[in-house]
Design an enzyme around this catalytic site. Sequence first.
Site, short mmCIF file in Angstrom:
data_model
loop_
_atom_site.label_atom_id
_atom_site.label_comp_id
_atom_site.label_asym_id
_atom_site.label_seq_id
_atom_site.Cartn_x
_atom_site.Cartn_y
_atom_site.Cartn_z
N GLY A 211 62.83 57.68 -44.79
CA GLY A 211 63.68 56.91 -44.03
C GLY A 211 63.07 55.46 -43.92
N HIS B 282 65.79 51.93 -51.53
CA HIS B 282 66.34 53.20 -51.35
C HIS B 282 68.07 52.84 -51.94
CE1 HIS B 282 63.29 53.53 -48.28
NE2 HIS B 282 62.97 54.59 -48.96
N GLN C 4 51.67 64.84 -47.27
CA GLN C 4 51.42 64.09 -48.05
C GLN C 4 50.64 62.73 -47.57
OE1 GLN C 4 55.52 63.01 -49.16
NE2 GLN C 4 55.14 60.97 -49.40
N GLN D 169 54.45 59.04 -59.01
CA GLN D 169 55.16 60.12 -58.52
C GLN D 169 56.18 60.74 -59.14
OE1 GLN D 169 56.48 59.95 -54.10
NE2 GLN D 169 58.33 59.24 -54.84
P1 AMP Z 1 60.21 56.64 -49.80
O1 AMP Z 1 61.11 56.73 -48.46
O2 AMP Z 1 59.18 55.34 -49.66
O3 AMP Z 1 59.36 57.86 -49.84
O4 AMP Z 1 61.08 56.34 -51.20
C1 AMP Z 1 61.99 57.02 -51.36
C2 AMP Z 1 62.39 56.83 -52.82
O5 AMP Z 1 62.97 55.49 -52.81
C3 AMP Z 1 61.19 57.16 -53.93
O6 AMP Z 1 61.79 57.55 -55.11
C4 AMP Z 1 60.90 55.53 -54.19
O7 AMP Z 1 60.50 55.48 -55.25
C5 AMP Z 1 62.13 54.95 -54.09
N1 AMP Z 1 61.87 53.29 -53.63
C6 AMP Z 1 61.33 52.98 -52.51
N2 AMP Z 1 61.17 51.63 -52.77
C7 AMP Z 1 61.92 51.45 -53.83
C8 AMP Z 1 62.24 50.10 -54.38
N3 AMP Z 1 61.66 48.90 -54.10
N4 AMP Z 1 62.78 50.20 -55.54
C9 AMP Z 1 63.17 51.20 -56.02
N5 AMP Z 1 63.00 52.41 -55.70
C10 AMP Z 1 62.35 52.26 -54.69
#
Ligand code: AMP
Length: 297
Positions: free
Chosen positions: A30, A36, A61, A153
């Site tokens: 979120g 995202h 985590q 990840q």
């Molecule tokens: P998170 O909500 O931070 O766990 O991210 C969810 C997904 O969005 C993960 O696969 C992240 O790698 C991806 N994500 C977050 N920030 C970015 C970004 N700046 N560029 C590309 N993907 C992102």
Amino acid sequence: MEVFRDIAPMRAFLAERRVGRSVALVPTMGALHEGHGACVRSAVEVRDSLPVVSIFINPTQFGPDEDLDAYPRSFDRDLDLCTSWGVEAVFAPRTSAMYPVPQTTWIDVGELTGVLCGATRPGHFRGVTTVVAKLLHIIEPDIAVFGQKDAQQALVIRRMLRQLEFGSRIVVVPIAREKDGLALSSRNAYLNEDQRKRAASIFSSLQCAGEMIARGERDPRRVEAATIDILTDAGLEPEYAELRGLPDLCALEQIEGGVILAVAARAGRTRLIDNRTFFVGGGRVEADALLFDDGAR
Ligand code: AMP
């Protein structure tokens, strides 16, 4: 767009809708932003896509001294964004639905998780792989989309999917950045004005490293030291700046083949991560290639 807070109705919805379609899942915590959005767009673009976003701040985590309680939450806005991106279902389970009893069963991918972020966040990747496994069992996506921003990840999850015969294919999308290069992150919301300016030096440090490599530097230690210097000079507190081999994140004596320069640094109390990939070989250097491309589409 439908929103589900419990596992059974989510499964029932998918059972009814998925025939003839490819369920494409984007797992998130979120506080959604355009990073995202890049992942979701990739999910929406899958042919005959049934795009699903999960929103779940996964407690397992986070370490005991980390920011679980403070983690930014903007659920209503997240739903508006998901609607605007063309998402068909949001799975936003309560913690009690995902962890009805204290978790004693874990997925541990091994060596890949002991370096970089895994070295300073013990248990972090175990929490990630375990919750992603649960999400994949619940949603059974044909495709799961992850961002290259969290490169380690993505590599860890890809290995889990392969070694445990998950049916889902994994797609990775490039890092979405602000105008000054700062990688978009939910945690950027923690930064004050001064820290936000300093944080841009994370990207500058990666760019300088890229220039060194392009000019012919092949000693990983020198590139890492220069990266650390730039971060420190900008008033950030570097945790690591490491060049490692792809896809195993092996230690390097020489910059050659597919490599990743991964960085973690603190601006105040906020921990930020970023990375760039390079392919070095045959007398040329290619920067920012996709971490992997499994030809999922
Ligand atoms: P998170 O909500 O931070 O766990 O991210 C969810 C997904 O969005 C993960 O696969 C992240 O790698 C991806 N994500 C977050 N920030 C970015 C970004 N700046 N560029 C590309 N993907 C992102």
